[in-house]
Design a protein around this motif. Sequence first.
Motif, PDB file in Angstrom:
ATOM      1  N   LEU A 166     -44.785 -32.239 -26.479  1.00  0.00           N
ATOM      2  CA  LEU A 166     -44.052 -31.611 -27.588  1.00  0.00           C
ATOM      3  C   LEU A 166     -42.640 -31.181 -27.174  1.00  0.00           C
ATOM      4  O   LEU A 166     -41.791 -30.942 -28.040  1.00  0.00           O
ATOM      5  CB  LEU A 166     -44.828 -30.413 -28.135  1.00  0.00           C
ATOM      6  N   LEU A 167     -42.373 -31.105 -25.890  1.00  0.00           N
ATOM      7  CA  LEU A 167     -41.035 -30.733 -25.414  1.00  0.00           C
ATOM      8  C   LEU A 167     -40.037 -31.888 -25.509  1.00  0.00           C
ATOM      9  O   LEU A 167     -38.829 -31.663 -25.502  1.00  0.00           O
ATOM     10  CB  LEU A 167     -41.108 -30.273 -23.947  1.00  0.00           C
ATOM     11  N   LEU A 168     -40.531 -33.111 -25.619  1.00  0.00           N
ATOM     12  CA  LEU A 168     -39.658 -34.284 -25.535  1.00  0.00           C
ATOM     13  C   LEU A 168     -38.682 -34.414 -26.697  1.00  0.00           C
ATOM     14  O   LEU A 168     -37.482 -34.602 -26.480  1.00  0.00           O
ATOM     15  CB  LEU A 168     -40.486 -35.561 -25.409  1.00  0.00           C
ATOM     16  N   GLU A 169     -39.174 -34.362 -27.915  1.00  0.00           N
ATOM     17  CA  GLU A 169     -38.287 -34.598 -29.060  1.00  0.00           C
ATOM     18  C   GLU A 169     -37.146 -33.592 -29.145  1.00  0.00           C
ATOM     19  O   GLU A 169     -35.994 -33.992 -29.336  1.00  0.00           O
ATOM     20  CB  GLU A 169     -39.083 -34.666 -30.362  1.00  0.00           C
ATOM     21  N   PRO A 170     -37.432 -32.290 -29.021  1.00  0.00           N
ATOM     22  CA  PRO A 170     -36.285 -31.352 -29.047  1.00  0.00           C
ATOM     23  C   PRO A 170     -35.286 -31.628 -27.925  1.00  0.00           C
ATOM     24  O   PRO A 170     -34.078 -31.533 -28.148  1.00  0.00           O
ATOM     25  CB  PRO A 170     -36.947 -29.970 -28.863  1.00  0.00           C
ATOM     26  N   ALA A 171     -35.780 -31.987 -26.763  1.00  0.00           N
ATOM     27  CA  ALA A 171     -34.868 -32.290 -25.645  1.00  0.00           C
ATOM     28  C   ALA A 171     -34.031 -33.527 -25.939  1.00  0.00           C
ATOM     29  O   ALA A 171     -32.816 -33.539 -25.703  1.00  0.00           O
ATOM     30  CB  ALA A 171     -35.661 -32.472 -24.354  1.00  0.00           C
ATOM     31  N   LEU A 172     -34.663 -34.559 -26.482  1.00  0.00           N
ATOM     32  CA  LEU A 172     -33.935 -35.797 -26.736  1.00  0.00           C
ATOM     33  C   LEU A 172     -32.971 -35.665 -27.919  1.00  0.00           C
ATOM     34  O   LEU A 172     -31.983 -36.411 -27.983  1.00  0.00           O
ATOM     35  CB  LEU A 172     -34.927 -36.947 -26.954  1.00  0.00           C
ATOM     36  N   LYS A 173     -33.219 -34.743 -28.832  1.00  0.00           N
ATOM     37  CA  LYS A 173     -32.274 -34.520 -29.936  1.00  0.00           C
ATOM     38  C   LYS A 173     -30.934 -34.022 -29.398  1.00  0.00           C
ATOM     39  O   LYS A 173     -29.898 -34.235 -30.025  1.00  0.00           O
ATOM     40  CB  LYS A 173     -32.840 -33.524 -30.941  1.00  0.00           C
ATOM     41  N   ALA A 174     -30.965 -33.377 -28.265  1.00  0.00           N
ATOM     42  CA  ALA A 174     -29.718 -32.892 -27.658  1.00  0.00           C
ATOM     43  C   ALA A 174     -28.898 -34.020 -27.053  1.00  0.00           C
ATOM     44  O   ALA A 174     -27.728 -33.838 -26.714  1.00  0.00           O
ATOM     45  CB  ALA A 174     -30.041 -31.870 -26.564  1.00  0.00           C
ATOM     46  N   CYS A 175     -29.485 -35.190 -26.967  1.00  0.00           N
ATOM     47  CA  CYS A 175     -28.828 -36.337 -26.323  1.00  0.00           C
ATOM     48  C   CYS A 175     -28.292 -37.309 -27.364  1.00  0.00           C
ATOM     49  O   CYS A 175     -28.743 -38.438 -27.493  1.00  0.00           O
ATOM     50  CB  CYS A 175     -29.810 -37.038 -25.398  1.00  0.00           C
ATOM     51  N   LYS A 176     -27.326 -36.851 -28.112  1.00  0.00           N
ATOM     52  CA  LYS A 176     -26.712 -37.698 -29.147  1.00  0.00           C
ATOM     53  C   LYS A 176     -25.239 -37.860 -28.893  1.00  0.00           C
ATOM     54  O   LYS A 176     -24.591 -37.092 -28.322  1.00  0.00           O
ATOM     55  CB  LYS A 176     -26.915 -37.083 -30.531  1.00  0.00           C
TER      56      LYS A 176
END
Length: 176
Positions: A166-176
Amino acid sequence: MEVFWARGYEGAQLTELTSAAGIAPPSFYAAFGSKEAAFCEAVDRYVATVGAVPMQLLESAPTVREGLRAMLVASIDVALSRRPGGCLLVLGVVNDLPANEGARRHLMDKRRKTRELIAARIERGRREGELSAGTDTQQMAAFIHGVMQMISFQARDGATRQELTLLLEPALKACK
């Protein structure tokens, strides 16, 4: 490596280390010189084996986002692969005692190198147009590296694969 990974530098006892290596204490000191030297060798082995997988996935993915996702998923795999869980690079030395300084510095150097590899991959993604030209690659790398460390700590605290994922999506949203 397994003893240090499970018990940390401070918690690993000479009897456990010699038993795991199948040698007597005098042979241990003849082979390594000290507990700190044995720890540093164990950390280097960890980086070259267990720790290499997430970094290889980061580098080989076709896009930076896919690479970051694969690296984080592999970090979850590593963190959950042993009891009590976590990553040797993050949890190997937890006390800032003068006697631990050499081991602590060795871990800090390995963590810095991990962050540099992440930053290099993010920078490549920026250069190739996957990320905006104004992306602060160092800040993004520090954030993602922090997520990797959080995975380790939460795994040590008993988090499940589902909870860590569950930590992955919020972390990857920061990578835009």
